[in-house]
Design a protein around this motif. Structure first.
Motif, PDB file in Angstrom:
ATOM      1  N   GLU A  43       0.851  -1.185   0.000  1.00  0.00           N
ATOM      2  CA  GLU A  43       0.000   0.000   0.000  1.00  0.00           C
ATOM      3  C   GLU A  43       0.889   1.239   0.000  1.00  0.00           C
ATOM      4  O   GLU A  43       1.529   1.556   1.001  1.00  0.00           O
ATOM      5  CB  GLU A  43      -0.927  -0.003   1.217  1.00  0.00           C
ATOM      6  N   LEU A  44       0.926   1.921  -1.133  1.00  0.00           N
ATOM      7  CA  LEU A  44       1.836   3.056  -1.286  1.00  0.00           C
ATOM      8  C   LEU A  44       1.496   4.213  -0.366  1.00  0.00           C
ATOM      9  O   LEU A  44       2.392   4.962   0.032  1.00  0.00           O
ATOM     10  CB  LEU A  44       1.873   3.516  -2.742  1.00  0.00           C
ATOM     11  N   GLY A  45       0.238   4.371  -0.009  1.00  0.00           N
ATOM     12  CA  GLY A  45      -0.134   5.437   0.913  1.00  0.00           C
ATOM     13  C   GLY A  45       0.601   5.319   2.240  1.00  0.00           C
ATOM     14  O   GLY A  45       0.935   6.323   2.868  1.00  0.00           O
ATOM     15  N   GLN A  46       0.883   4.082   2.662  1.00  0.00           N
ATOM     16  CA  GLN A  46       1.607   3.857   3.910  1.00  0.00           C
ATOM     17  C   GLN A  46       3.091   4.158   3.763  1.00  0.00           C
ATOM     18  O   GLN A  46       3.778   4.427   4.747  1.00  0.00           O
ATOM     19  CB  GLN A  46       1.419   2.405   4.370  1.00  0.00           C
ATOM     20  N   LEU A  47       3.598   4.116   2.533  1.00  0.00           N
ATOM     21  CA  LEU A  47       5.020   4.384   2.284  1.00  0.00           C
ATOM     22  C   LEU A  47       5.294   5.835   1.908  1.00  0.00           C
ATOM     23  O   LEU A  47       6.450   6.236   1.812  1.00  0.00           O
ATOM     24  CB  LEU A  47       5.533   3.483   1.144  1.00  0.00           C
ATOM     25  N   ALA A  48       4.241   6.614   1.675  1.00  0.00           N
ATOM     26  CA  ALA A  48       4.396   7.981   1.157  1.00  0.00           C
ATOM     27  C   ALA A  48       5.404   8.826   1.926  1.00  0.00           C
ATOM     28  O   ALA A  48       6.284   9.458   1.305  1.00  0.00           O
ATOM     29  CB  ALA A  48       3.036   8.683   1.093  1.00  0.00           C
ATOM     30  N   PRO A  49       5.342   8.877   3.257  1.00  0.00           N
ATOM     31  CA  PRO A  49       6.304   9.725   3.968  1.00  0.00           C
ATOM     32  C   PRO A  49       7.754   9.283   3.758  1.00  0.00           C
ATOM     33  O   PRO A  49       8.667  10.109   3.779  1.00  0.00           O
ATOM     34  CB  PRO A  49       5.901   9.570   5.446  1.00  0.00           C
ATOM     35  N   GLN A  50       7.962   7.987   3.540  1.00  0.00           N
ATOM     36  CA  GLN A  50       9.320   7.476   3.353  1.00  0.00           C
ATOM     37  C   GLN A  50       9.812   7.633   1.920  1.00  0.00           C
ATOM     38  O   GLN A  50      11.016   7.606   1.667  1.00  0.00           O
ATOM     39  CB  GLN A  50       9.359   6.004   3.763  1.00  0.00           C
ATOM     40  N   LEU A  51       8.878   7.781   0.981  1.00  0.00           N
ATOM     41  CA  LEU A  51       9.247   7.990  -0.425  1.00  0.00           C
ATOM     42  C   LEU A  51       9.516   9.464  -0.733  1.00  0.00           C
ATOM     43  O   LEU A  51      10.283   9.783  -1.631  1.00  0.00           O
ATOM     44  CB  LEU A  51       8.116   7.502  -1.341  1.00  0.00           C
ATOM     45  N   ALA A  52       8.869  10.324   0.027  1.00  0.00           N
ATOM     46  CA  ALA A  52       8.947  11.765  -0.247  1.00  0.00           C
ATOM     47  C   ALA A  52      10.389  12.255  -0.188  1.00  0.00           C
ATOM     48  O   ALA A  52      11.132  11.936   0.723  1.00  0.00           O
ATOM     49  CB  ALA A  52       8.090  12.529   0.755  1.00  0.00           C
ATOM     50  N   GLY A  53      10.763  12.998  -1.188  1.00  0.00           N
ATOM     51  CA  GLY A  53      12.084  13.619  -1.216  1.00  0.00           C
ATOM     52  C   GLY A  53      13.199  12.740  -1.746  1.00  0.00           C
ATOM     53  O   GLY A  53      14.308  13.221  -1.967  1.00  0.00           O
TER      54      GLY A  53
END
Length: 193
Positions: A43-53
């Motif tokens: 679920e990419l929504g759960q990874l969003a903060p770690q993908l950002a930047g």
């Protein structure tokens, strides 16, 4: 003895719960009923903060790297994304930008999307199919598109959609069986070399 297929679904939904994740989960269940497999939902929504930047894969934390590796090592992929401005979400594209460009060659991929109305149904063929063609994946012929009205409490409720999802999996089964039987042969060739 043949090991179960590694079946990985990627949901581009940004929220939890998400209709894209619900659709991906439904497709995972249908495939798992038909062929022995190990299932995983990313679920990419759960990874969003770690993908950002992150601009480079080396900048990603281990949790994201683990999910990327799961996708690259999958025998079968299911991808489902909400439609955002006529295409997949930016987060979905950002995640697949980190996938090795040779990792999905010949991998069967079942395409799915969710949207607010029927007018975005062609997004599967005009956006998702070209993305996975770049990876030289084997996109399965029948995609599954669902609208908001097809769900009740994040579960599929529309009988026509449920039948289409079942048909998409049924039509995919011959390729999935080929994948299942080709894997041991490829492993034996690698050991012999």
């Amino acid at each position: 003895m043949t090991r179960p297929l590694r079946l990985v679904a990627v949901s581009g939904g940004l929220q939890r719960p998400s209709k894209a994740a619900a659709l991906a989960g439904h497709l995972l269940d249908l495939i798992a009923e038909a062929v022995p497999c190990e299932r995983r939902l990313v679920e990419l929504g759960q990874l969003a903060p770690q993908l950002a930047g992150a601009s480079w894969r080396s900048q990603l934390p281990h949790t994201v790297e683990r999910e990327l590796a799961a996708v690259e090592q999958a025998d079968i992929l299911v991808v489902a994304t909400p439609v955002f401005r006529g295409s997949y979400t930016g987060l979905f594209k950002h995640f697949f930008d980190f996938i090795d460009q040779d990792a999905l060659i010949d991998k069967p991929v079942l395409l799915a999307a969710t949207g607010g109305s029927e007018r975005h149904a062609l997004m599967i063929d005009h956006q998702l199919r070209p993305l996975f063609s770049f990876f030289q994946a084997r996109t399965l012929p029948l995609g599954v598109y669902a609208t908001d009205k097809d769900f009740a409490d994040y579960r599929l409720q529309n009988e026509a959609l449920i039948q289409r999802a079942a048909l998409a999996v049924q039509r995919a089964l011959p390729l999935l069986e080929l994948t299942r039987h080709a894997r041991p042969a490829a492993a034996n060739e690698a050991v012999a070399a």
